[in-house]
Design a protein around this motif. Structure first.
Motif, mmCIF file in Angstrom:
data_model
loop_
_atom_site.group_PDB
_atom_site.id
_atom_site.type_symbol
_atom_site.label_atom_id
_atom_site.label_comp_id
_atom_site.label_asym_id
_atom_site.label_seq_id
_atom_site.Cartn_x
_atom_site.Cartn_y
_atom_site.Cartn_z
ATOM 1 N N ARG A 30 14.719 -55.888 2.635
ATOM 2 C CA ARG A 30 14.762 -56.318 1.246
ATOM 3 C C ARG A 30 15.862 -55.572 0.484
ATOM 4 N N GLY A 31 16.566 -56.299 -0.354
ATOM 5 C CA GLY A 31 17.628 -55.684 -1.140
ATOM 6 C C GLY A 31 18.951 -55.580 -0.416
ATOM 7 N N ARG A 32 19.009 -56.101 0.801
ATOM 8 C CA ARG A 32 20.259 -56.148 1.553
ATOM 9 C C ARG A 32 20.574 -57.592 1.907
ATOM 10 N N GLY A 33 21.866 -57.888 1.969
ATOM 11 C CA GLY A 33 22.287 -59.233 2.334
ATOM 12 C C GLY A 33 22.288 -59.395 3.841
ATOM 13 N N ALA A 34 23.142 -58.627 4.519
ATOM 14 C CA ALA A 34 23.165 -58.651 5.983
ATOM 15 C C ALA A 34 21.856 -58.102 6.526
ATOM 16 N N GLN A 35 21.390 -58.691 7.591
ATOM 17 C CA GLN A 35 20.153 -58.244 8.236
ATOM 18 C C GLN A 35 20.420 -57.674 9.617
ATOM 19 N N VAL A 36 21.690 -57.582 9.973
ATOM 20 C CA VAL A 36 22.095 -57.053 11.274
ATOM 21 C C VAL A 36 23.305 -56.150 11.070
ATOM 22 N N ASN A 37 23.593 -55.362 12.082
ATOM 23 C CA ASN A 37 24.747 -54.473 12.066
ATOM 24 C C ASN A 37 25.569 -54.749 13.324
ATOM 25 N N PRO A 38 26.351 -55.811 13.347
ATOM 26 C CA PRO A 38 27.058 -56.209 14.570
ATOM 27 C C PRO A 38 28.063 -55.162 15.028
ATOM 28 N N HIS A 39 28.376 -55.199 16.296
ATOM 29 C CA HIS A 39 29.312 -54.251 16.899
ATOM 30 C C HIS A 39 30.677 -54.344 16.240
ATOM 31 N N ASN A 40 31.262 -53.190 15.972
ATOM 32 C CA ASN A 40 32.629 -53.113 15.454
ATOM 33 C C ASN A 40 33.585 -53.356 16.608
ATOM 34 N N THR A 84 26.276 -61.954 1.412
ATOM 35 C CA THR A 84 26.260 -62.227 2.852
ATOM 36 C C THR A 84 27.560 -62.843 3.357
ATOM 37 N N TYR A 85 28.275 -63.524 2.501
ATOM 38 C CA TYR A 85 29.464 -64.273 2.881
ATOM 39 C C TYR A 85 30.757 -63.486 2.679
ATOM 40 N N GLU A 120 23.040 -62.754 -2.662
ATOM 41 C CA GLU A 120 23.784 -61.692 -3.336
ATOM 42 C C GLU A 120 22.780 -60.678 -3.909
ATOM 43 N N PRO A 121 22.047 -59.977 -3.056
ATOM 44 C CA PRO A 121 20.828 -59.271 -3.471
ATOM 45 C C PRO A 121 20.982 -58.188 -4.537
ATOM 46 N N ARG A 122 22.119 -57.529 -4.619
ATOM 47 C CA ARG A 122 22.247 -56.433 -5.578
ATOM 48 C C ARG A 122 23.264 -56.740 -6.677
ATOM 49 N N THR A 123 23.449 -57.992 -6.956
ATOM 50 C CA THR A 123 24.316 -58.398 -8.057
ATOM 51 C C THR A 123 23.461 -58.673 -9.291
ATOM 52 N N LEU A 152 21.192 -67.043 7.342
ATOM 53 C CA LEU A 152 20.816 -68.424 7.057
ATOM 54 C C LEU A 152 19.592 -68.839 7.860
ATOM 55 N N ARG A 153 19.528 -68.460 9.123
ATOM 56 C CA ARG A 153 18.365 -68.782 9.958
ATOM 57 C C ARG A 153 17.092 -68.151 9.401
ATOM 58 N N LYS A 154 17.195 -66.921 8.915
ATOM 59 C CA LYS A 154 16.011 -66.209 8.440
ATOM 60 C C LYS A 154 15.549 -66.695 7.068
ATOM 61 N N ASN A 155 16.472 -67.090 6.229
ATOM 62 C CA ASN A 155 16.117 -67.482 4.862
ATOM 63 C C ASN A 155 15.900 -68.980 4.695
ATOM 64 N N PHE A 156 16.582 -69.792 5.486
ATOM 65 C CA PHE A 156 16.469 -71.254 5.353
ATOM 66 C C PHE A 156 16.349 -71.904 6.728
ATOM 67 N N PRO A 157 15.304 -71.566 7.490
ATOM 68 C CA PRO A 157 15.180 -72.112 8.847
ATOM 69 C C PRO A 157 15.079 -73.626 8.874
ATOM 70 N N ASP A 158 14.484 -74.214 7.833
ATOM 71 C CA ASP A 158 14.313 -75.657 7.801
ATOM 72 C C ASP A 158 15.604 -76.382 7.446
ATOM 73 N N ARG A 159 16.563 -75.662 6.860
ATOM 74 C CA ARG A 159 17.821 -76.280 6.452
ATOM 75 C C ARG A 159 19.014 -75.760 7.243
ATOM 76 N N PHE A 160 18.738 -74.890 8.199
ATOM 77 C CA PHE A 160 19.841 -74.234 8.902
ATOM 78 C C PHE A 160 20.812 -75.233 9.522
ATOM 79 N N ASP A 161 20.307 -76.149 10.332
ATOM 80 C CA ASP A 161 21.190 -77.082 11.048
ATOM 81 C C ASP A 161 22.053 -77.885 10.089
#
Length: 354
Positions: A10-20, A81-82, A204-207, A277-286
């Motif tokens: 909660r309070g974060r946009g990204a939910q993962v920390n992908p490899h640099n 997130t974008y 945009e969770p902290r805007t 997008l998958r986590k927040n809008f699973p029904d609209r993802f596709d």
């Protein structure tokens, strides 16, 4: 709707920390008994201080509407997130995901470097854009006040400045901006891509809220500070239908200009946004994912200058036509703003730029 609330930060946009991609190794926890000194992250924001050599960067991309950018912070706690700036965080040795939002690089020597840049021989007072990469009014600014110092210097040297933000903290500096506006030295843009508060909180969770951003537009307009709005990025299937409402609202608040971009998910932003997008809008993802792809030739990213910001194809064209129509209906983009470059002067010198 979030499928697994316990696994959502909660309070974060990204939910993962992908490899640099620039780092050879990852530091991960595979077995609970295997690492004695492992520290679990509480996801609080950490400020890291960097001694930079330069602070003003020449922008080589021909389609971003700026010649020079000035960024006192790298990384951004807003957590959009974008955000295209996420990829740049990898150059500093961090991930474009959660690291981008919670490891904020603070360039404390930015004011001194800015003065040094402005005093370079041959500087022609070309407009410099604050927030060309990350938001100069992100939460860190309340603590470090670097942006305010940079504006004070710009006013002292009579250096034209362009700004873009999505934070109401800009109202703190209305005194400086008003003085700059009297000399035609500044143009401010607010980023407002949705009036939907639920979508904003997720994307945009902290805007600050759209309602508060409209208040900023109204307040700055009353002070005769030229104000525009970037409806960016528009996400087809999520926010593009709001174009008429957003443009009407910003025009009524006093905005005189408006622009937009269509979301593009280059580099590490692709998997970050896809996961969100998958986590927040699973029904609209596709539907949403395919609409984004349709705007970029079957991909979620297009690197072609000119096309990458607006996209191509039928959906992009409908967005373009709708945006232009409602700009015209609301009297936006009628007045041209040309900042004054002739007043530039190094304090203590006798020569003004003509």
């Amino acid at each position: 709707m979030i499928e697994d609330d316990k696994q959502y930060f909660r309070g974060r946009g990204a939910q993962v920390n992908p490899h640099n991609k620039f780092l050879k190794d990852d530091y991960v926890k595979e077995h609970i008994e295997g690492i004695d000194d492992w520290e679990e992250s509480d996801h609080k924001t950490t400020f890291l201080f960097e001694n930079s050599k330069t602070i003003v960067n020449k922008v080589e991309s021909p389609d971003v509407g700026m010649a020079y950018s000035l960024n006192p912070y790298q990384g951004c706690e807003h957590g959009c997130t974008y955000c295209y700036a996420r990829n740049a965080h990898q150059y500093w040795g961090y991930s474009a995901g959660l690291d981008f939002e919670r490891k904020i690089i603070v360039k404390k020597d930015a004011p001194a470097l800015f003065k040094k840049f402005l005093e370079k021989k041959g500087w022609d007072a070309t407009t410099i854009s604050l927030s060309g990469n990350t938001d100069c009014y992100q939460p860190a600014e309340r603590k470090f006040k670097l942006t305010r110092q940079l504006l004070e210097i710009a006013l002292e040297y009579k250096q034209p400045i362009g700004m873009i933000t999505k934070n109401s903290l800009i109202l703190r500096d209305q005194d400086i901006l008003q003085e700059m506006a009297k000399l035609n030295l500044c143009m401010v843009y607010l980023s407002i891509n949705s009036l939907n508060e639920s979508l904003r909180q997720a994307m945009e969770p902290r805007t600050t809220t759209a309602k508060q951003r409209l208040k900023v537009v109204e307040e700055l307009s009353k002070l005769n500070i030229p104000i525009g709005v970037m409806v960016a990025p528009l996400v087809p299937g999520l926010s593009d239908h709001e174009i008429p409402a957003v443009l009407k609202a910003v025009a009524q608040a006093g905005a005189i200009k408006a622009g937009y971009t269509v979301v593009r998910l280059n580099g590490a932003i692709g998997p970050i946004f896809e996961d969100w997008l998958r986590k927040n809008f699973p029904d609209r993802f596709d539907k949403v994912w395919h609409m984004i792809q349709s705007c970029h030739g079957g991909s979620v990213n297009d690197s072609r200058f000119g096309d990458r910001m607006r996209g191509d194809g039928n959906i992009s064209q409908m967005i373009r036509d709708n945006f232009r129509l409602h700009c015209r209906l609301n009297g936006l983009n009628v007045k041209e703003i040309h900042l004054n470059h002739s007043l530039f002067k190094i304090p203590g010198s006798q020569m003004t730029l003509f």
